[in-house]
Design a protein around this motif. Structure first.
Motif, short mmCIF file in Angstrom:
data_model
loop_
_atom_site.label_atom_id
_atom_site.label_comp_id
_atom_site.label_asym_id
_atom_site.label_seq_id
_atom_site.Cartn_x
_atom_site.Cartn_y
_atom_site.Cartn_z
N ASP A 71 0.81 -1.22 0.00
CA ASP A 71 0.00 0.00 0.00
C ASP A 71 0.85 1.27 0.00
N ALA A 72 2.04 1.19 -0.57
CA ALA A 72 2.90 2.38 -0.66
C ALA A 72 2.27 3.41 -1.57
N GLY A 73 2.63 4.66 -1.34
CA GLY A 73 2.13 5.73 -2.20
C GLY A 73 2.89 5.81 -3.50
N THR A 74 2.52 6.78 -4.32
CA THR A 74 3.14 6.98 -5.63
C THR A 74 3.92 8.29 -5.63
N LEU A 75 5.09 8.26 -6.25
CA LEU A 75 5.91 9.45 -6.41
C LEU A 75 5.69 10.00 -7.82
N PHE A 76 5.16 11.22 -7.91
CA PHE A 76 4.93 11.87 -9.19
C PHE A 76 6.03 12.92 -9.42
N LEU A 77 6.66 12.88 -10.57
CA LEU A 77 7.67 13.87 -10.96
C LEU A 77 6.98 14.84 -11.91
N VAL A 78 6.63 16.01 -11.42
CA VAL A 78 5.72 16.91 -12.13
C VAL A 78 6.46 18.10 -12.73
N ALA A 79 6.43 18.21 -14.05
CA ALA A 79 7.01 19.37 -14.72
C ALA A 79 6.10 20.57 -14.55
N THR A 80 6.69 21.72 -14.25
CA THR A 80 5.94 22.96 -14.06
C THR A 80 6.50 24.05 -14.96
N PRO A 81 5.79 25.14 -15.16
CA PRO A 81 6.24 26.18 -16.09
C PRO A 81 7.63 26.73 -15.75
N ILE A 82 8.36 27.10 -16.79
CA ILE A 82 9.69 27.67 -16.61
C ILE A 82 9.64 29.19 -16.49
N GLY A 83 8.46 29.75 -16.56
CA GLY A 83 8.32 31.20 -16.44
C GLY A 83 6.89 31.65 -16.64
N ASN A 84 6.26 31.14 -17.68
CA ASN A 84 4.89 31.51 -18.02
C ASN A 84 3.92 30.49 -17.43
N TYR A 85 3.14 30.90 -16.43
CA TYR A 85 2.25 29.96 -15.76
C TYR A 85 1.18 29.37 -16.69
N ASP A 86 0.93 30.01 -17.83
CA ASP A 86 -0.04 29.46 -18.78
C ASP A 86 0.44 28.15 -19.38
N ASP A 87 1.71 27.82 -19.19
CA ASP A 87 2.25 26.57 -19.75
C ASP A 87 1.98 25.36 -18.86
N ILE A 88 1.32 25.53 -17.73
CA ILE A 88 1.00 24.39 -16.87
C ILE A 88 0.08 23.45 -17.63
N THR A 89 0.25 22.16 -17.45
CA THR A 89 -0.63 21.20 -18.12
C THR A 89 -1.80 20.84 -17.21
N LEU A 90 -2.90 20.40 -17.82
CA LEU A 90 -4.06 19.98 -17.04
C LEU A 90 -3.69 18.83 -16.12
N ARG A 91 -2.87 17.93 -16.62
CA ARG A 91 -2.49 16.78 -15.82
C ARG A 91 -1.64 17.19 -14.62
N ALA A 92 -0.75 18.17 -14.83
CA ALA A 92 0.06 18.65 -13.71
C ALA A 92 -0.83 19.25 -12.63
N LEU A 93 -1.80 20.06 -13.03
CA LEU A 93 -2.72 20.65 -12.06
C LEU A 93 -3.51 19.58 -11.31
N GLN A 94 -4.03 18.62 -12.05
CA GLN A 94 -4.80 17.54 -11.43
C GLN A 94 -3.95 16.78 -10.42
N THR A 95 -2.69 16.55 -10.78
CA THR A 95 -1.80 15.80 -9.90
C THR A 95 -1.49 16.58 -8.63
N LEU A 96 -1.14 17.85 -8.78
CA LEU A 96 -0.80 18.68 -7.63
C LEU A 96 -1.98 18.83 -6.67
N LYS A 97 -3.18 18.84 -7.21
CA LYS A 97 -4.37 18.97 -6.37
C LYS A 97 -4.75 17.65 -5.69
N ALA A 98 -4.28 16.54 -6.24
CA ALA A 98 -4.71 15.23 -5.73
C ALA A 98 -3.75 14.60 -4.73
N VAL A 99 -2.46 14.94 -4.81
CA VAL A 99 -1.49 14.27 -3.95
C VAL A 99 -1.62 14.73 -2.50
#
Length: 237
Positions: free
Chosen positions: A7-35
């Motif tokens: 029952d170990a958890g999962t480690l997510f390696l999440v890429a985030t914007p390098i400057g422009n926050y509009d470059d965030i992906t939907l999946r990254a947002l979903q992951t950050l909100k769920a962990v």
């Protein structure tokens, strides 16, 4: 590889914007909100990112100063079933950023690791360079010591693949001078502050770009792309 903790958890390696926050992906947002836990590199940048997207989560810090201790602590979260997202100050974590030790230990413990792809400065810089992308050499950061750095550059003179260099913002001027001295009229591209309002893409030779940018005292995030030596060319030094 060690056996996974039940029952170990999962480690997510999440890429985030390098400057422009509009470059965030939907999946990254979903992951950050769920962990359960978000691990960032530096508190100021990490909290700014989470605040911008209205994300409230338990946070930890992992950087070059505390990597060993933080890795142990984060693994404890994972082993008891908590899910963890690792982010860097910008771009893809672990690549040229702290986190490799955590990944190694997680692999050894049999913990599931999920990469969440997204922003990176490497590929955008390469595709705007105009140079061959059939093969390229990611050399990364050069030595901060002048003589060692110049020796490293001389060792790359005969390289026929496109070369990728990175360095800290305040060292652009000295790096350009060394590139001009070593590579002379070799083609070069500098991708400066990618995705930011003042983004600039400079094309030219090592010497011409050193003259251009040396006068402006440009300081910012950058990636340097150097054209590989052509088969008919000879090293300049």
């Amino acid at each position: 590889m060690g056996e996974a903790t039940k029952d170990a958890g999962t480690l997510f390696l999440v890429a985030t914007p390098i400057g422009n926050y509009d470059d965030i992906t939907l999946r990254a947002l979903q992951t950050l909100k769920a962990v359960d836990v978000v691990v960032y590199e530096e508190r100021r940048e990490g909290e700014r990112l989470l605040r911008h997207f209205n994300i409230e989560r338990t946070t930890e810090e992992l950087n070059e100063h505390n990597e060993a201790a933080a890795t142990y602590h984060i693994l404890e979260h994972l082993k008891v079933g908590r899910s963890v997202a690792l982010v860097s100050d910008g771009g893809t974590p672990v690549f040229s950023d702290p986190g490799r030790l955590l990944v190694e230990r997680a692999i050894a413990a049999g913990i599931r690791i999920v990469p969440v792809p997204g922003a990176s400065s490497l590929l955008p810089a390469l595709i705007v360079s105009g140079f061959s992308l059939d093969q390229f050499l990611y050399y990364g950061w050069l030595s901060p010591k002048k003589e060692r750095r110049r020796a490293e550059l001389r060792s790359l003179l005969a390289e026929r693949r496109t070369i990728v260099l990175m360095d800290t913002p305040y060292r652009l001027g000295s790096l350009l001078n060394d590139l001009a001295e070593t590579f002379g009229e070799r083609g070069m591209c500098i991708a400066y502050n990618l995705t930011m309002p003042d983004e600039k893409i400079y094309h030219g030779t090592a010497q011409s770009l050193a003259r251009l940018l040396g006068q402006k005292e440009v300081k910012g995030e950058f990636v340097v792309i150097i054209e590989g030596r052509r088969s008919s060319a000879r090293p300049t030094n």
